[in-house]
Design a protein around this motif. Sequence first.
Motif, PDB file in Angstrom:
ATOM      1  N   LEU A 192      -2.631  32.250  -3.694  1.00 45.18           N
ATOM      2  CA  LEU A 192      -2.585  32.543  -5.135  1.00 45.18           C
ATOM      3  C   LEU A 192      -1.171  32.894  -5.588  1.00 45.18           C
ATOM      4  O   LEU A 192      -0.750  32.525  -6.683  1.00 45.18           O
ATOM      5  N   LEU A 245       0.732  30.819  -8.382  1.00 45.89           N
ATOM      6  CA  LEU A 245       1.196  31.524  -9.579  1.00 45.89           C
ATOM      7  C   LEU A 245       2.681  31.269  -9.825  1.00 45.89           C
ATOM      8  O   LEU A 245       3.107  31.009 -10.960  1.00 45.89           O
ATOM      9  N   THR A 290      -1.121  27.864 -19.363  1.00 42.38           N
ATOM     10  CA  THR A 290      -1.332  29.276 -19.692  1.00 42.38           C
ATOM     11  C   THR A 290      -2.664  29.756 -19.135  1.00 42.38           C
ATOM     12  O   THR A 290      -2.752  30.853 -18.576  1.00 42.38           O
ATOM     13  N   LYS A 291      -3.703  28.917 -19.259  1.00 42.65           N
ATOM     14  CA  LYS A 291      -5.010  29.295 -18.713  1.00 42.65           C
ATOM     15  C   LYS A 291      -4.950  29.403 -17.191  1.00 42.65           C
ATOM     16  O   LYS A 291      -5.510  30.333 -16.601  1.00 42.65           O
ATOM     17  N   LEU A 292      -4.274  28.463 -16.545  1.00 40.80           N
ATOM     18  CA  LEU A 292      -4.124  28.529 -15.084  1.00 40.80           C
ATOM     19  C   LEU A 292      -3.350  29.783 -14.671  1.00 40.80           C
ATOM     20  O   LEU A 292      -3.667  30.416 -13.657  1.00 40.80           O
ATOM     21  N   THR A 293      -2.323  30.117 -15.442  1.00 39.44           N
ATOM     22  CA  THR A 293      -1.548  31.324 -15.131  1.00 39.44           C
ATOM     23  C   THR A 293      -2.437  32.557 -15.182  1.00 39.44           C
ATOM     24  O   THR A 293      -2.378  33.414 -14.290  1.00 39.44           O
ATOM     25  N   TRP A 294      -3.281  32.652 -16.229  1.00 37.11           N
ATOM     26  CA  TRP A 294      -4.183  33.808 -16.347  1.00 37.11           C
ATOM     27  C   TRP A 294      -5.188  33.837 -15.203  1.00 37.11           C
ATOM     28  O   TRP A 294      -5.476  34.903 -14.647  1.00 37.11           O
ATOM     29  N   ILE A 295      -5.715  32.696 -14.813  1.00 39.21           N
ATOM     30  CA  ILE A 295      -6.700  32.643 -13.716  1.00 39.21           C
ATOM     31  C   ILE A 295      -6.053  33.050 -12.394  1.00 39.21           C
ATOM     32  O   ILE A 295      -6.595  33.872 -11.646  1.00 39.21           O
ATOM     33  N   PHE A 296      -4.885  32.482 -12.105  1.00 42.65           N
ATOM     34  CA  PHE A 296      -4.203  32.822 -10.855  1.00 42.65           C
ATOM     35  C   PHE A 296      -3.771  34.292 -10.839  1.00 42.65           C
ATOM     36  O   PHE A 296      -3.852  34.959  -9.806  1.00 42.65           O
ATOM     37  N   ALA A 298      -5.242  36.808 -12.437  1.00 44.22           N
ATOM     38  CA  ALA A 298      -6.437  37.637 -12.256  1.00 44.22           C
ATOM     39  C   ALA A 298      -6.884  37.610 -10.797  1.00 44.22           C
ATOM     40  O   ALA A 298      -7.227  38.649 -10.217  1.00 44.22           O
ATOM     41  N   GLY A 299      -6.859  36.432 -10.183  1.00 47.65           N
ATOM     42  CA  GLY A 299      -7.216  36.334  -8.763  1.00 47.65           C
ATOM     43  C   GLY A 299      -6.257  37.107  -7.878  1.00 47.65           C
ATOM     44  O   GLY A 299      -6.658  37.757  -6.905  1.00 47.65           O
TER      45      GLY A 299
END
Length: 153
Positions: free
Chosen positions: A12, A16, A52-58, A60-61
């Motif tokens: 991750l 990120l 941006t969505k991928l950044t938030w998901i990574f 959070a993980g």
Amino acid sequence: MENVILTIHLILALLLIGVVLLQRSEGGGLGMGGGGGGNGVMSGRAAATALTKLTWIFAAGFIVTSVTLTIIAARSADGGSVVDQFGGTAPAAQQPAAPLGSDLLPPTGTDAPLAPPRADQGTAPAQGTAPAEGTAPVEGTAPAAPAAPATNN
């Protein structure tokens, strides 16, 4: 279990970093403008939204795996210090320094030698003293003379 979570955590972290570096600079905080027109597979706005969505998901993980690793490490900790694992013992306390020149003088006639250890401490008795009851005399020591009976006048 800890190794699996640690592996996911490292993956991750790398993802990120990659996603953040792929994003278009919108600020110009470093003096570099964003470029790239819209001639890719996705338009500029759609790519920015997806990254941006991928950044938030990574992110959070990454935070979830960080907290999970912290909880696992706290449960398996024995309460000792990290220093205990490497050094074994803590360093001795420093004694305050003596005034300058006090140790540099030669011993005088009034300086007495240190007292020998007592026989009841499990060490050999000093020369001329009787061994403790139930112990063998130490080689090279003279037996103690019998004590004179006390007389009451």
